[in-house]
Scaffold this motif. Structure first.
Motif: not given
Length: 124
Positions: A28-35, A43-50
């Motif tokens: 989810v938004n804010g998770d550390d994706l580096s791993k 299906c991420l139709e709505m997203t935001d700047e963050s």
């Protein structure tokens, strides 16, 4: 997108990856994706700047972002965005929607496709 269709698409993407032998986590938004070597967005139709900033950082640090349509195509009011993908994702993905066709219920069930110019892809 009706909720059942969204859930089926999301579940289908996860199931496909698992059957191919990949470990698939939900993030989810804010998770550390580096791993993660690769992040699949379904299906991420709505997203935001963050979220755009999170994905931008991930890609800049060598991560592979695999995006399935529909993606970043609605604004915060859920209206279809005139520019797709929106919120600056065009710079991240290197593509944008060039042509859109609207269908109504009066259109027949037959759909035909035309060949479009190919585009470069990144080999993983």
């Amino acid at each position: 997108m009706p909720l059942a269709i969204y859930k089926n698409a999301f579940k289908g993407a996860h199931t496909t990856l698992r059957r191919m032998g990949y470990t698939a986590d939900y993030v989810v938004n804010g998770d550390d994706l580096s791993k993660y070597k690769m992040v699949t967005v379904t299906c991420l139709e709505m997203t935001d700047e963050s979220e755009r900033e999170m994905f931008q950082k991930y890609v800049e640090n060598g991560g592979v972002l695999y995006i399935e349509y529909p993606f970043a195509c609605r604004d915060e009011r859920t209206w279809v965005s005139p520019t797709r993908p929106n919120l600056g994702f065009e710079a991240l993905t290197g593509c944008r929607e060039a042509h859109r066709v609207e269908f109504s219920r009066r259109v027949s069930n037959e759909v035909s496709f035309i060949s479009l110019p190919s585009f470069s892809s990144v080999a993983i």
